[in-house]
Design an enzyme around this catalytic site. Structure first.
Site, PDB file in Angstrom:
ATOM      1  N   HIS A 171       0.820  -1.215   0.000  1.00 36.35           N
ATOM      2  CA  HIS A 171       0.000   0.000   0.000  1.00 36.35           C
ATOM      3  C   HIS A 171       0.852   1.263   0.000  1.00 36.35           C
ATOM      4  CE1 HIS A 171      -3.588  -2.327   0.661  1.00 36.35           C
ATOM      5  NE2 HIS A 171      -3.103  -2.852   1.754  1.00 36.35           N
ATOM      6  N   ASP A 196      -4.293 -12.779   4.053  1.00 34.50           N
ATOM      7  CA  ASP A 196      -5.597 -12.357   4.585  1.00 34.50           C
ATOM      8  C   ASP A 196      -6.709 -12.699   3.589  1.00 34.50           C
ATOM      9  OD1 ASP A 196      -4.588  -8.838   4.152  1.00 34.50           O
ATOM     10  OD2 ASP A 196      -4.664 -10.526   2.743  1.00 34.50           O
TER      11      ASP A 196
HETATM   12  C1  LIG Z   1      -0.795  -5.554   3.946  1.00 40.32           C
HETATM   13  C2  LIG Z   1      -2.291  -5.400   4.082  1.00 40.32           C
HETATM   14  O1  LIG Z   1      -2.868  -5.277   2.792  1.00 40.32           O
HETATM   15  O2  LIG Z   1      -2.842  -6.584   4.622  1.00 40.32           O
HETATM   16  C3  LIG Z   1      -2.632  -4.169   4.966  1.00 40.32           C
HETATM   17  C4  LIG Z   1      -4.119  -3.995   5.160  1.00 40.32           C
HETATM   18  C5  LIG Z   1      -4.450  -2.667   5.811  1.00 40.32           C
HETATM   19  C6  LIG Z   1      -5.919  -2.627   6.203  1.00 40.32           C
HETATM   20  C7  LIG Z   1      -6.306  -1.270   6.721  1.00 40.32           C
HETATM   21  N1  LIG Z   1      -7.723  -1.238   7.067  1.00 40.32           N
HETATM   22  C8  LIG Z   1      -8.210   0.112   7.270  1.00 40.32           C
HETATM   23  C9  LIG Z   1      -9.703   0.104   7.586  1.00 40.32           C
HETATM   24  C10 LIG Z   1     -10.225   1.522   7.721  1.00 40.32           C
HETATM   25  N2  LIG Z   1     -11.655   1.514   7.938  1.00 40.32           N
HETATM   26 ZN   LIG Z   2      -4.047  -7.278   3.080  1.00 39.51          ZN
END
Ligand SMILES: CC(O)(O)CCCCCNCCCN
Ligand SMILES: [Zn+2]
Length: 678
Positions: free
Chosen positions: A137, A267
């Site tokens: 990200h 995930d």
């Molecule tokens: C490496 C990865 O892609 O697993 C990181 C995921 C980040 C998720 C952030 N969520 C934010 C929710 C806001 N309402």
């Molecule tokens: Zn992720």
């Protein structure tokens, strides 16, 4: 040919952690790394890998992708107190700093580059880097979504610079869209970026319009950015496999990358709180196995997300086991993609039609009548829940998922047979023996006669044929008894040998035996009981023989120029084979084969994803070079060269589509378009 699997891990990357309460970031815990490594140790996988140390990525390497300002901000956080760290973190969407974050992030970059060097130098064939903080990200000038430096993007730029690569494939199977990677390579045709992600019509984080299937890249990069949005949760093994067969793999083989890098987030696996998906750990063994057939096996797997520790650990083990060349575990679950997945697959294929030869003749007429109704499609979809959704949403299901993970995980890793390939010391076989191959002693004639007398005695008039049947049966027995993984037998009568092998396997108790027969199949066993599925690839239609559910003939004459068989293997044979779920595969090559050696080797390599990689190959004994190539593919010693890529002609695309239309209700993995209209 390089061999060996690198594993890169440094426990210092577990120091980075959240110092205050933040319900969004609190799932990115240090234990993600340590428990994955412990799981690898518990399955004795660490000791089978080549240990490669991590290192700090240099500032220069980080500046390949990030701005100096971003680097300076990150560097300045090392000496901050908690108050200051919190304040800086609030400048970003879903990111937290710890005093050690900068150091850990540099280690994550360095570990990734160490893996690229180990693979590109030939020290190993492939490998995995267990890193955190993740990367996909993060953007040129911003941290985002738990990511500080974009490990995978830096690795691609580094590989282009240091090794002069011109075609790098990045596969992002994390359940979130790696928008950081998309932004970095959006205009770059040398990096093909594929991502699937939970999207729910832009409802799910990061909720970007540019995460949808119509973001295909910009300028010269058009066609080199592939987004496959999942508009429902609960996607499972069949949805992921369908995405590979009908979107990613045809692109990847046409692109023909020199290196494959995976943004490997888990995930997207069952039990994960972020993904809410249903795919089980063994699916990552299949996805890894497919990617190992590209770039001469040069594959770098870099950890991204994954927040359910048990599911994460199992999926990491499945990945590393497959990188090591172990047999691929049987996939579980109903082999039928859901409607929403098929819609997304159809949409992304249509969006990319202008940019890919393999899609030149794709039927996109559905777009006309859909464009008027697309708002209906979205609205309609929002309130109807597919079978997946109902399974996932009610909360007692999460209890079931936990239970599933506990039960399912225990014996998921089956014992690996010591020897991979068996063959017989028949004349002329010595030249295709490799160190992985074990000689099997011949059966004696009386034993063979009793075995064969049952059904083919009249056909067997000469001793030579009898002996060759005996050899093949000796090899087959070792496979049926799971003493070896696969085997190869030369035969003067491949059709007869294949028929005997099929009957013998069914009588041994194997309930579903797949037979892929290349060439004229003079004998066709009775397949009524569904215990056999025959796919006969031959040059022309056999007179008076029409295809049926368990006996399909695919007329294919390979193009003289090169290998145009990818569309048939990826778009038809694998989807049918995966729908059938065989517990043994017989691949036979008879006279007048209409496929080249590279097409057949591709088939053998990819069919190893089935039946826990149990394959018996029966090849006409005159085909010396084919025997060698197939033995190599079976031994896993190397990925056979697939020859020059030739896109399918319109006539061949039509042929595959006709067969798909004919069988996609029986073999549902063939589905890649929604019935016309909704
Ligand atoms: C490496 C990865 O892609 O697993 C990181 C995921 C980040 C998720 C952030 N969520 C934010 C929710 C806001 N309402
Ligand atoms: Zn992720």
């Amino acid at each position: 040919m390089a061999s060996g699997t690198a594993l890169i891990y440094d426990e210092k990357m577990a120091t980075h952690k959240l110092l205050w309460s933040d319900p969004i970031c609190d799932i990115e815990v240090p234990e993600r790394l340590s428990s994955s490594y412990e799981q690898l140790k518990s399955y004795h996988l660490v000791e089978r890998c080549v240990p490669v140390p991590a290192r700090e990525g240099s500032e220069e390497e980080i500046l390949l992708v990030h701005s100096l300002e971003h680097l300076e901000v990150a560097k300045s956080t090392q000496t901050m107190n908690e108050e200051e760290l919190k304040r800086v973190s609030e400048n970003y969407d879903a990111f937290f700093f710890h005093p050690s974050t900068y150091h850990c992030a540099r280690l994550a970059v360095g570990a990734t580059l160490q893996l690229v060097d180990a693979v590109m130098s030939g020290e190993v064939r492939n490998g995995m880097a267990l890193v955190r903080p993740p990367g996909h990200h993060s953007q040129r000038n911003a941290a985002n979504g738990f990511c500080l430096f974009n490990n995978v993007a830096i690795a691609a730029e580094y590989a282009k610079l240091k090794y002069g690569l011109q075609r790098i494939l990045i596969v992002d199977w994390d359940v979130h869209h790696g928008q950081g990677i998309q932004y970095i390579f959006e205009e770059d045709p040398s990096v093909l970026y594929f991502s699937w992600h939970r999207y729910e019509h832009q409802e799910f984080w990061p909720s970007l319009k540019e995460s949808d299937y119509d973001a295909v890249g910009l300028g010269k990069g058009k066609g080199f950015n592939i987004n496959l949005p999942w508009n429902k949760v609960g996607m499972g093994n069949s949805d992921y496999l369908a995405a590979f067969f009908h979107v990613l793999l045809p692109m990847a083989f046409e692109f023909d990358p020199e290196l494959v890098i995976v943004s490997s987030g888990y995930d997207s696996g069952i039990g994960d709180p972020e993904g809410q998906m249903n795919a089980t750990p063994e699916v990552f063994a299949h996805l890894t196995h497919f990617l190992m057939q590209l770039a001469n096996g040069k594959l770098c797997v870099i950890l991204e997300g994954g927040y359910h520790l048990k599911s994460l650990g199992e999926s990491v083990c499945m990945t590393v086991k497959t990188l090591l060349g172990d047999p691929v575990p049987q996939i579980t679950g109903e082999m039928a993609p859901c409607l929403s997945a098929v819609e997304s697959i159809q949409n992304v294929r249509a969006a990319h039609k202008p940019y890919w030869k393999w899609l030149a003749y794709e039927d996109t007429s559905f777009l006309q009548n859909l464009s008027t109704k697309s708002h209906l499609l979205k609205k309609a979809n929002s309130n109807t829940s597919t079978e997946h959704e109902t399974k996932i949403t009610n909360n007692n299901n999460t209890v079931k998922v936990e239970r599933f993970l506990e039960l399912h995980m225990k014996n998921i890793l089956f014992p690996v047979p010591p020897i991979k390939t068996a063959t017989i010391g028949s004349e002329g076989s010595e030249h295709f023996l490799s160190e992985h191959v074990q000689l099997v002693k011949e059966m004696d004639k009386t034993e063979i006669k009793s075995l064969v007398s049952g059904f083919y005695a009249d056909l067997v008039e000469e001793d030579k044929i009898l002996l060759s049947l005996g050899s093949m049966l000796a090899i087959l027995d070792k496979i049926l008894k799971k003493e070896v993984c696969n085997g190869i037998a030369a035969s003067p009568t491949a059709a007869l040998s294949a028929a005997v092998a099929l009957r013998h396997s069914v009588r041994f108790g194997f309930q579903r035996v797949l037979c892929v027969f290349v060439g004229d199949m003079q004998i066709t066993p009775n397949t009524e009981d569904g215990k056999m599925l025959i796919i006969n690839i031959c040059e022309k239609e056999q007179p008076g023989k029409t295809s049926c559910k368990h006996c399909i003939s695919l007329n294919w004459k390979e193009d003289a120029e090169g290998n145009d068989f990818f569309s048939a293997v990826l778009g038809f044979i694998l989807p049918v084979a995966y729908s059938y779920q065989p517990n043994l595969t017989v691949i036979a090559v008879g006279p007048n084969r209409s496929l080249g050696i590279s097409g057949i080797s591709l088939l053998v390599a990819l069919l190893q994803g089935l039946a826990e990689s149990r394959i018996v190959a029966v090849i006409e004994d005159t085909e010396i070079s084919l025997l060698q190539s197939v033995a190599k593919a079976l031994g896993g010693a190397s990925t056979p060269p697939f020859g020059i890529y030739v896109p399918p002609t319109q006539e061949k695309v039509k042929k595959i589509k006709a067969l798909r239309d004919q069988f996609q209700q029986e073999w549902k993995m063939l589905q890649c378009s929604v019935k016309d209209g909704i």
